[in-house]
Every structure is written in C-alpha cells, then in structure tokens.
Design a protein around this motif. Structure first.
Motif, PDB file in Angstrom:
ATOM      1  N   GLN A 128       2.988 -19.291 -96.252  1.00 45.09           N
ATOM      2  CA  GLN A 128       4.384 -20.026 -95.608  1.00 45.09           C
ATOM      3  C   GLN A 128       4.993 -20.596 -97.204  1.00 45.09           C
ATOM      4  N   SER A 166       8.540  -8.953 -84.478  1.00 46.83           N
ATOM      5  CA  SER A 166       9.283  -8.617 -82.912  1.00 46.83           C
ATOM      6  C   SER A 166      10.752  -9.104 -83.307  1.00 46.83           C
ATOM      7  N   GLY A 167      11.200  -8.713 -82.663  1.00 45.53           N
ATOM      8  CA  GLY A 167      13.052  -9.115 -82.406  1.00 45.53           C
ATOM      9  C   GLY A 167      12.991 -10.042 -81.468  1.00 45.53           C
ATOM     10  N   ASP A 168      14.293 -10.567 -80.622  1.00 43.08           N
ATOM     11  CA  ASP A 168      14.083 -11.429 -79.542  1.00 43.08           C
ATOM     12  C   ASP A 168      13.476 -11.273 -78.733  1.00 43.08           C
ATOM     13  N   LEU A 196       2.069 -21.383 -77.646  1.00 43.42           N
ATOM     14  CA  LEU A 196       2.374 -19.971 -78.168  1.00 43.42           C
ATOM     15  C   LEU A 196       2.553 -20.167 -79.726  1.00 43.42           C
ATOM     16  N   GLY A 248       3.053 -18.394 -83.290  1.00 45.88           N
ATOM     17  CA  GLY A 248       2.794 -17.794 -84.215  1.00 45.88           C
ATOM     18  C   GLY A 248       1.574 -17.878 -85.599  1.00 45.88           C
ATOM     19  N   PHE A 261       1.123 -15.316 -89.310  1.00 46.22           N
ATOM     20  CA  PHE A 261       1.430 -14.482 -90.028  1.00 46.22           C
ATOM     21  C   PHE A 261       0.819 -14.276 -91.243  1.00 46.22           C
ATOM     22  N   LYS A 288      13.617 -23.001 -95.213  1.00 44.10           N
ATOM     23  CA  LYS A 288      12.874 -22.423 -93.480  1.00 44.10           C
ATOM     24  C   LYS A 288      12.787 -23.753 -92.837  1.00 44.10           C
ATOM     25  N   ARG A 323      10.414 -26.779 -89.534  1.00 45.85           N
ATOM     26  CA  ARG A 323      10.183 -26.366 -90.320  1.00 45.85           C
ATOM     27  C   ARG A 323       8.365 -25.301 -90.154  1.00 45.85           C
ATOM     28  N   PRO A 324       7.700 -24.267 -91.496  1.00 48.78           N
ATOM     29  CA  PRO A 324       6.104 -23.976 -90.841  1.00 48.78           C
ATOM     30  C   PRO A 324       5.644 -24.636 -90.556  1.00 48.78           C
ATOM     31  N   ARG A 325       5.125 -24.099 -89.592  1.00 46.73           N
ATOM     32  CA  ARG A 325       4.285 -25.093 -88.712  1.00 46.73           C
ATOM     33  C   ARG A 325       4.524 -25.695 -87.688  1.00 46.73           C
ATOM     34  N   PRO A 327      13.296 -15.881 -80.070  1.00 47.30           N
ATOM     35  CA  PRO A 327      13.867 -15.265 -81.487  1.00 47.30           C
ATOM     36  C   PRO A 327      12.422 -15.396 -82.372  1.00 47.30           C
ATOM     37  N   MET A 328      11.503 -14.814 -81.660  1.00 52.43           N
ATOM     38  CA  MET A 328      10.045 -14.595 -81.580  1.00 52.43           C
ATOM     39  C   MET A 328       9.827 -14.036 -83.034  1.00 52.43           C
ATOM     40  N   MET A 329      10.675 -13.539 -84.008  1.00 51.29           N
ATOM     41  CA  MET A 329      11.041 -13.683 -85.011  1.00 51.29           C
ATOM     42  C   MET A 329      10.502 -14.196 -86.110  1.00 51.29           C
ATOM     43  N   VAL A 382       9.657 -17.493 -85.176  1.00 52.74           N
ATOM     44  CA  VAL A 382       8.028 -18.148 -84.821  1.00 52.74           C
ATOM     45  C   VAL A 382       6.535 -17.737 -84.931  1.00 52.74           C
ATOM     46  N   THR A 383       7.276 -16.498 -85.067  1.00 58.19           N
ATOM     47  CA  THR A 383       5.835 -15.575 -85.689  1.00 58.19           C
ATOM     48  C   THR A 383       6.019 -15.901 -87.154  1.00 58.19           C
ATOM     49  N   ALA A 384       6.987 -15.375 -88.221  1.00 55.77           N
ATOM     50  CA  ALA A 384       6.995 -16.156 -89.463  1.00 55.77           C
ATOM     51  C   ALA A 384       6.887 -16.953 -89.695  1.00 55.77           C
ATOM     52  N   LYS A 385       7.155 -18.191 -89.168  1.00 53.80           N
ATOM     53  CA  LYS A 385       7.113 -19.130 -90.182  1.00 53.80           C
ATOM     54  C   LYS A 385       5.774 -20.592 -89.043  1.00 53.80           C
ATOM     55  N   GLU A 386       4.626 -19.710 -88.282  1.00 52.35           N
ATOM     56  CA  GLU A 386       4.282 -19.967 -86.891  1.00 52.35           C
ATOM     57  C   GLU A 386       3.916 -21.210 -86.412  1.00 52.35           C
ATOM     58  N   LEU A 387       5.404 -21.135 -86.040  1.00 54.34           N
ATOM     59  CA  LEU A 387       5.448 -22.787 -85.929  1.00 54.34           C
ATOM     60  C   LEU A 387       4.673 -21.998 -84.135  1.00 54.34           C
ATOM     61  N   MET A 388       4.363 -23.397 -83.521  1.00 56.03           N
ATOM     62  CA  MET A 388       3.711 -23.911 -82.167  1.00 56.03           C
ATOM     63  C   MET A 388       4.929 -24.840 -80.962  1.00 56.03           C
TER      64      MET A 388
END
Lengths: 343, 343, 343, 343
Positions: free
Chosen positions: A105, A268-270, A285, A287, A289, D233, D257-259, D274-276, D278-284
C-alpha cells in the motif's frame, strides 16, 4: 536493446530502449520470459482502465524472469547466470504505509508497467532490465516460464492470506482466468477442503478442474448452478471474486454463510451490492491488492513442488510476435497464461 | 461383548461389557480399528497423569472406526454397513463454553476413555460401541485403519488452526511421535513453506522426513543443531511443541522470531520458561487441546487424498494381543501408531 | 550541562555532559521533567537485570518531557517553546522487523538509557537533550509532569492492544505499581467492564481503586482472595501480569477462562508455569514490550482528558536531590511515580 | 391487557392481547418503558422494508424494560419487583450458527417485533410480557428509561466489536440518529481517539457533539466537509455507516486509509460501491447485525456509569398517545429517542 511500448489502445510497438548499467545494489537481468497480465491487456485494448489512462508511451509488463547478466557494486547472494524471478513491486520503504508493515500500500509505489502516476512507471518487457537485487528471487530448479509465474501467484497467495483461516474451509472462486485458477491452487495449498469454481466459459473451467477444484460450474449455461449452495443463509465460508462481474459478486454474497469472507481480487468499476444481505449475515468483504513477502513465498512453494503452475502456461511467443501473443491472450477460449520469450 | 479395561497401572484386562441397543438418534458400531494414544499409554504405565488418576476400571480408547451395525430411531444419513470414524468428543451443547462456540472446552465434556471426572468416562475399545449419530463421520473410500486416524489428525488440525496464518510460514516441530508427525502433515497441508523437525530418536525422525519435514534434527546427538535458527532474535514463525520436554520449549522460544507463535500440544506438568524472552520478543504461547469441527475435516481431507496418514500406521494386532500392542506402542524405536484390530 | 549517570549499583553521579547542537531534522529540548522507571531502579540497585549489566557509565532516564529550545534545519511543525513529550524509542526503520511493521522489535533499537548493547545507549536525564523531531509529540495543554507520563502510559496502551478485544471484558491486573495502575486506566479506556486488581501492598491498591479498579485484593493478607474467580475453569477474560511474580502468573492462569489471554508486561527471569492448565484451557500467553505508535496516542488521550494520569505522580524532586528521588521511588509504601525536575 | 399492533402502514391499533402465565424458567414483566426503533417506524410508515412485509397484525417493539411481576417455576436470581432490561433476542441454541458461537445469526431466531418469518414474531409493546428469565438483565440503579436503551446500545457495542481494535483509532460515523450517536458513545468507550460525525441535519449533530464527537460535519450544507480526510489514500481507520445512504458509504470509502474497516449498521437496499477503491486500498467492509452477549454488557456499562445514554432519551409518551409518539419519532429535527410509557 528493445522494449515493448504501449502508445495507445491497439498501438503496441517494439522500440529501442536505453541500456542501463547497474548502480550499486542493482543487477542487470537478461530477460527470458514475461507473462501477459490482464492489466497489460487493458492497456492494449482500451489504453487503460477507469481513470488510469496512458498519457505517454509506456513499456508494458510486470510478470518476468531472466538471468542475471551483470552485478552492481555491493551485491551479494546473486551471481551472473542465476535465474531469477523479478518482483515488479518497488515500495519506497519510508512512507507511513511501508512503516506500518503494508508495503503493498506504499504511497509512493513504483510498480512496473503502471500508468497510475505521471510520468508512468515503465515496465519490464525489455531485453535487459536493471533492478534492485532485493527485487530478485533465485529460481534455480524452475524454468524461466515457471519463474515468470511468481508474480500472479503472489497476488493469489496474498489474497488467500487476506481471507483468513483456510484449513478445512469451503471456498467459492468466481472467474477462472489465470488469477482465478492460481487462487484455486493457492487456496488448496492453504488447506481448503472444498473448492467450487464458476465461470462462463467451459475452456477455463477445465483448467480450474485440473488445478483441483472439486466442482466446476458454468453459470452461463446453468444459471441456477449455485442455488444449492445458497440455501438457508448459505453454505460457503470464503468467496474469491476474480471475475469483476457484478453478478458473480451477488451470487457469492448469497452463497456465503453468516460471517463468511469475500475477497475481491479483480479490478472493477462501481458495483451494486445487495447490502441488506451483507449487513444481515455480517459478511466481511475485503479487497486484495498486489502482494509483498508473498513474492518470495511463491518462488519457494514452486521450487519445493508444493504448487505447480506449469499447466497454466498454455502459450509462448518470441517477443517479435507480440501481436499474436496479445491476440491469443485475449481469447479465453484458447489461452490461459501467454508469455513472451525474450531470448 | 468384550472391552479392554484398565484397572490400574500395568493391569489391562479384556472383560465382558454390557451390550447396548441404540436409543433414538444413536447407532451401534461394530468396531474395526482402534489406535493406541499417548494417554492410553499413560493409564497403562502410570495409572494416569498429573492429578488425573484411575479410581475405577475404565475402558480405554478414543481413536476408533468401525461399521454401523444397527440404527436407532430417527437416524438419517447413515446406513448399516457404513464405515465410520467415531468422534470421542461429546460436549454437552448447553454450557457457557459450548454456547460461545468452544465445544472442545465444554464444562461437562464426556470424552471417551478419560478418568478426569468420576465416575470415569468409559472408552471405545470394545467390540460394539453405541454412539450418537452426530459423532459418526462416513469414511467410505478409507480403510478402517485410516479412519481410526481421524482423531489424532483432528488434534493436529486444531493445533494448526490455533497457530494462525500458516501459508508460507517457517515452522518448527519438536517431538516427532504420532502427534508431531501428524502436525507436520497438517502444517504442510495448511501451506507451511519450511518445516524443521526435532526429536531425540532417529527412528521417528525418519517418519518426520517422510511426512514432509524439510530438515530433521536429532537434538540428542547434535545438541546445538537449532543454533543457526536462533541467531539474532530467531527466525522461525511458529513452533509446535509436541514433546512435553522443557528443553524443547526453551529451544523453540529462542528460535522464534519476534511475535512468533508457540503452540503447546503435549500434555505436561509444570515447566520453567525463559519469560524474559517471551516478553521481550512478544511471543504468543497458546495451548491447544482436543478439537471439534476438525474431526469431520480430518476425514474429509483424508478421503480427498489431501492428507495421507497411511505410512504412520506401523503396527496392528488382534484385540486379544493387547499386551503386545501396548508394549510395541511404548517403544519409540519401533513403532509410530499401533492399532488394535477388533474383528 | 549536567546529566545523571549510573556508574554501578548504588553509584549515581550528576556529572557534566557535552552539549549538542541539533543536526538537520533534530531539535534541542530543555528538559523539564523525567520519571523514574523500574528499569532505572534496577540499574540503581543492582547495576542491571538478568544478563543486562552496566559496563560503562550510562545516563539513566527515558520518561521525559521538556521545551523545545532550538530547531535544526528542516524541522517543521515544532517551535521553540513548545512543550513536548519525547519518545525514547529510536528504531532504525530499515531492518526486517521495522519493515514488517514491528518497530518496537527493531533489531537495531537505540532506546534511551539501555545497557543492552555496548556501548550503552545513553539516556535522557540531562538538562538538554537533542532528539529527532519525529520523537517529539506536542503536549500543549498538559503539564510537563503529565507529558513525562506518556512513555509508561504508552507501554500500557501497547499491552492493552496486545490483549485483543477489551470492550465488555473482565480483566485481572496483578501488580499495581505504576505500570499496573496505568494498565488499569488503559484497560478501562478500552472498554473493560470489570477490573480486579491485586498486589501485596495496600498503599498501591488504593491507587488501583482510584484509577477505577472495581475490586482490589491484597493477596498477601488474603491469599485466597482470587479463589472465587478460579471456580470451574475460571471466569476472567484477560490477565495483565505486571508484578513479575511467579505466584501472580499462576493465580492468573487459574483465574482465566478457556481461551483467556495473559499479557506479561513485567520483565522477569525464568518462571515456572502450570503448563497443563495452559494447554487444557487453550490459554494465550503474550509478552508485551515497549510500544510504538502508542506514544503519540498516549499524549492524545491525555490531552483530550480521556485518560488522567495526574493522581499517579506522587513525588517530584529537583535534579540535585536525585538520591532522595531514587530512594523514594524504591519505597512502594509511599510512592507511585517519582519524577525529577530539571528546571 | 393491551398491546400495540401494526396492521398495515399507518394503521397502528391499541388492542387487547391475551395475558400469559409464566411457564417454568420464565417470568412475567410489567412493562415500564419501550423505545421506538427505526424498524418500528418502517412498519409504521411503509408496512415493512425490502422484502420484509407485514402479512398479519404484529405487536411492535423490542427495546423494553419493566418490572418482574411474577416468577415461573425454577427461576433463580430474579425477584418480583426487579427492574429488568429485556433482550428481544431469542436464538434457538441448537442450530449450526448457535453452536459455532454466533447466536445473533441463529437460523431459527425469534426476535421480538419482526415480520421476517410467517407467522410473524410478536413484539414487546404490551402491558405485560412473559419472557425467559435468561432474557432479563437486572438493571437496578438505572431508570426504566435508561434500561430500555440496552437494546440499541447493544447493537452499537456489537458493531464496535466487529470493527476490531478501537484504542487510539480515528473513527468516522455517518448518520447520527440514535444508532449513530450510541455508536459514538460505544466507540469512545472502547478507546477511539478521534471521532468525526456527519449527518444532514444540524439537530442530530448537536447530540453527536454532546456524545463526544470531536468534529461534527453537516454534509448537506457543506458537501466537501470530508475532503480533508480523503487526501492521499485517506486518513480514517474505521467507518461506522449508520445512515443507509449510498453517498455516506462512498464518502467513507474515500476517507478510509489502506486496510481501513467499514462497518455497515443501517439496513439498506442495494447500494453501489466504488469497488476499485475497496480493492486497491484493501478495505474491509463488514456488516453488523443485532447482538448477543453485548446486551448484558450494555446494562453493565450503564450501571457502572461508563456509558450515559440519558441525554438521548428526548421524549416519552403514555402508551395511549402512541400516534403522537410515532409522529415525533419520525421527525429528526425534534427527536432522538422516543419512548412509550406503559404504566
């Protein structure tokens, strides 16, 4: 020295690229193999994805392996001739995210072949690459083709770690491209007891099956195939969503049991989610990366024979045939992983 | 019907035992195989361990498999003739520990062959056993000998889960009796990248090696063998202590890196620990005791070929030869797992 | 400029110390207050602890606060005159432990006033201290005495985090010196529902009570006081062991319910544990050592009035009276936290 | 005996309800106070929510407290006259979810005042309620009004637990109705260092401020108010989404912030994410639903003065004035928590 540049959508060019001499701590690598990733294909077909767009010519590629051809000062542990897998991940080591142990990150990440900042981060599809010694993991015992699979495998190992306890779990994988199938291998390696895989193409489901999926389901030809797993409050423990398709996400949310974990890998997008189910079943859920220490682990597991990626490498083409390579990689009915041969 | 009773140390007797008809929800099982566990040996040699002592004759045995011979009313999912592994764990389902999801910590546990409460909980080394259907896991595709390994394997799967993330980890196993070797299999199944195993007997280290340990070390003949792993603050991520020996515990504490995890499986008395290292390296010591859902997972993983326990079953004897069986099981230079044959 | 050196056991001297000009990124701090910690007392009384021994004169002290008196080049966010709490923790930022997010486990740590490496790491009991700006946390709104409590409070916040979920938990704290009492404050701040505190001195138990302990027990005058909490398999969720006494550790192990967590804070030598209980109840023993981001959190929580450490600061003495200060700090019947006044 | 029935949207009726005598293990409770919850308002305004619809008359209410008026056989620990908070949660104790320690996910849950199964589960807005003794938590020292807040507070304590480590964290709360404000109290109790709260109504933000939020932001009048927290971020550790508004969810995803961890409490329909990011920041993202052991904890924390809910109880009306009560509860510009008085 030649490198493969993306200038714009459908505009790839093999062009000269300046040679570099390794600075202290760095090594030169004579490239051997480079795998074409989904993001490479996005640049090729669309010039980017989402808000990430090509704004200048950029060398593609970040799944690579080669032989060390020169050593900068102070490099230890590597010798000329060593086959190495090269990590495309270059965190800064000094930002807040790096210092709290989340280098994937990094706020200043310079990941090969990425148009995210400008100027873009140039990639690794080049005949000779200069990299920091710390990016190189010795891969003796592996073929260059296998070693070049370390990067996508690391992505999947990282995702499996993000999913939490895997031993004895029931796992759903949606989307069986290379990332999906490598996730199956990684989840099995981590102890998954049952793996259900879905896709909309029979060709890739055959790879999923060969990789160890217990059940494979074509959700195009059998749209209700996941129904039995969605009874009551659902029966799956973990869902790896590797398709980027909203319908796959929704199907997994219905199939997960209370407190189940859904890991989203595919960019992915939204996406529209049935949040009522997420809340009421208290799903998690996450993410996932990229990766960090999983890169070395990927090489280690392959070298020990604990994960075998060989069946996934379906095609390889000399660098000069990059057009064919990219076309093949774009055809899911034929190809799983397509690699370029640099020498 | 005969059963194998322990009356006192060195006083085992094959004696008649009342036959039972399965109540509703229960089944009768014609016993086929029963493994001799370390706790059975403790009763045999010492009449108990610690404060747990034999106070009345007790049927030994809790690692068993057999064939369903009769069904009580209302049993579904099982048929006469089915080979089943039988879980010896009978939590009450109603106490505070059961209700917060920790049935292995049940306050009213009735685990087969245990002298912990009085009257003792009678064990499963008998020609016919009546058990609740929920204790039985169908084991078709396995031999009875394999199915009888479900219980010790479940103990080790539970321990591996207690250790947290295993994928890509460096693991130390001290003590390579059946529990140690099954832990090696379980840790590998859960993705351990490197496994170092130690014992003081070469014979069992051969089993550890065959089970997949990357390095095996005899700490009797080479007392300094773990030194390289104890450099700086240590290099191992996880330590499974299966020997019950204080020196093994201390060696692992020195070998664990900061925040490493030590799982203690072997029952033992008081042990002296270097607490300064535990504190300064912020190690995590966890006890692991028995299992719950891991019993079904053990059967599942064996049936799918994901864990192979067969090489560990070194000896089996007809029930009538129980004296020889217990003597053999007591000799680590010869035996790994010794089983009794009931029919 | 004067500093307080320990030459050997019972040999403290106020001696000249070279003045320093802050390099870029650093600041000079005119010291105001410095708390005497248990490790300072160990050097004073015993010349060290365990294998950590004084081998050259060492400036003591690591719980300090003062006013910025000069700024090196490039320092932003701090001004001359600012009251700051100064973290004694100086991890390298580049070793393996730092990079995986565990700076308190830094392999090259240079923690103030520590005889661990040689040459020793000089401490902070000096009239002027030069420190990196990143070590300084602005403490406006606090007194210097309060700000100097950030360090021991950070130790306890770190321990509370290591214990996992605290909200609604039943917590046992053994040993009610400053660390024990600050742990009570921290555990309450983190949501502990019930706090039982034990010690062998009534004087410190009064502080524990004032800090919010629901029940305080003198285990010297009432050795069986914890019995009610040890019924069945025990009833406490978490035990913070701050005494370093084997008997306290054992009492907590008996009082913890299955899967309970025991955090060891007090440094100690070897300790003998009832491992059978640890294993059978699947307890989790964790060491907790120092802190990292908790230092800034400690200042933040004090500034917001969410934790009040004032009642713990029972004595302060001008630097010149260091002998009296150390004597007072050594007397648990009189003192909780004793501080030195530098100006 | 009268009870308050919902027949359909905008059709509430005070109607006779059969009296019941407590069976063994049960008690009769003379109701004192009952809070109107968001789900009660949904039944009142819309006859349900999502696919959950009224199909027969149903007694509303699940936030209640009263006095024990009669004891069934075998009840211990309760006496006639005791003020008790009554948990509306009645898990079966025998299903798979109950047995793995997730009673709030019980597959056979009978939660008061819920139209989810048919016949509906009748609620607690009645003059006398018969409940299992285990549902009752003694609330001496509290007022009936406070005791009736145990249920919504338990919901928020459960959410805070689901969010993981809270001590020293930066927390965003979106939506400051009763659930949002109670979440602020709970997060602060669990050690949150900084709390930012948003809503679109100033009236409720005043309550958020009074409950301890460090910053309150009206995102209607200042749509960009969260921008500073979304730099780079993002800067927040945890987001409790209590509004059910898609825009609030999106704003939190950008601010984390990430995670970072996002806990969704508000029930809602489908939401676009905005799943991008969620994925890129590895949110939970976690759903949080109801509670279990947190009900008793809620009462405990209120009794000890560790959480004070009193300022939130803005209105109460005699049962007969239920129309006014529901109208008031529907007006966010006036009311926070509105309760009915039963005697």
């Amino acid at each position: 020295m030649k490198a493969l540049y993306a200038h714009a959508a459908h505009d790839l060019r093999l062009e000269p690229c300046e040679d570099a001499v390794p600075e202290p701590g760095h090594v030169a690598i004579r490239m051997r193999r480079g795998g074409i990733c989904g993001s490479d294909l996005h640049y090729y077909h669309h010039g980017g994805f989402g808000t990430v767009r090509l704004r200048e010519p950029m060398i593609l590629g970040h799944e690579v392996a080669g032989e060390v051809s020169a050593l900068g000062d102070g490099v230890t542990g590597l010798s000329v001739g060593d086959l190495v897998a090269v990590s495309p991940s270059r965190p800064c080591g000094g930002c807040g995210e790096c210092l709290r142990g989340l280098p994937n990150q990094c706020l200043n990440m310079r990941f090969y072949g990425s148009a995210m900042p400008f100027p873009h981060i140039q990639g690794a599809f080049r005949e000779t690459l200069v990299a920091h010694a710390a990016q190189c993991v010795k891969a003796d015992g592996l073929s260059a083709a296998q070693a070049a699979m370390a990067e996508p495998l690391a992505v999947c190992l990282h995702a499996v770690r993000n999913a939490g306890e895997m031993l004895g779990r029931r796992v759903l994988v949606t989307g069986c491209g290379p990332i999906g199938v490598l996730t199956i291998l990684a989840a099995r390696r981590a102890g998954a007891a049952e793996i259900i895989a879905t896709d909309i193409a029979d060709a890739v489901l055959d790879f999923a099956k060969a990789a160890g999926a217990d059940v494979v389901l074509n959700t195009r030809t059998a749209p209700d195939a996941l129904k039995p797993y969605q009874q009551a409050k659902g029966s799956m423990d973990i869902h790896f969503e590797c398709s980027g398709a909203e319908s796959a996400l929704a199907a997994g949310i219905a199939a997960l049991r209370p407190r189940g974990v859904l890991v989203q890998l595919g960019l992915s997008g939204d996406m529209t989610l049935p949040m009522m189910q997420v809340t009421a079943k208290e799903l998690m859920l996450r993410g996932s990366f990229r990766f960090h220490e999983e890169f070395a682990i990927a090489v280690d597991l392959m070298r020990k024979g604990l994960i075998d990626v060989t069946p996934l490498i379906t095609h390889s083409y000399p660098l000069i045939e990059f057009e064919t390579a990219f076309a093949t990689a774009s055809d899911r009915s034929k190809a799983m992983k397509v690699q370029l041969e640099f020498t």
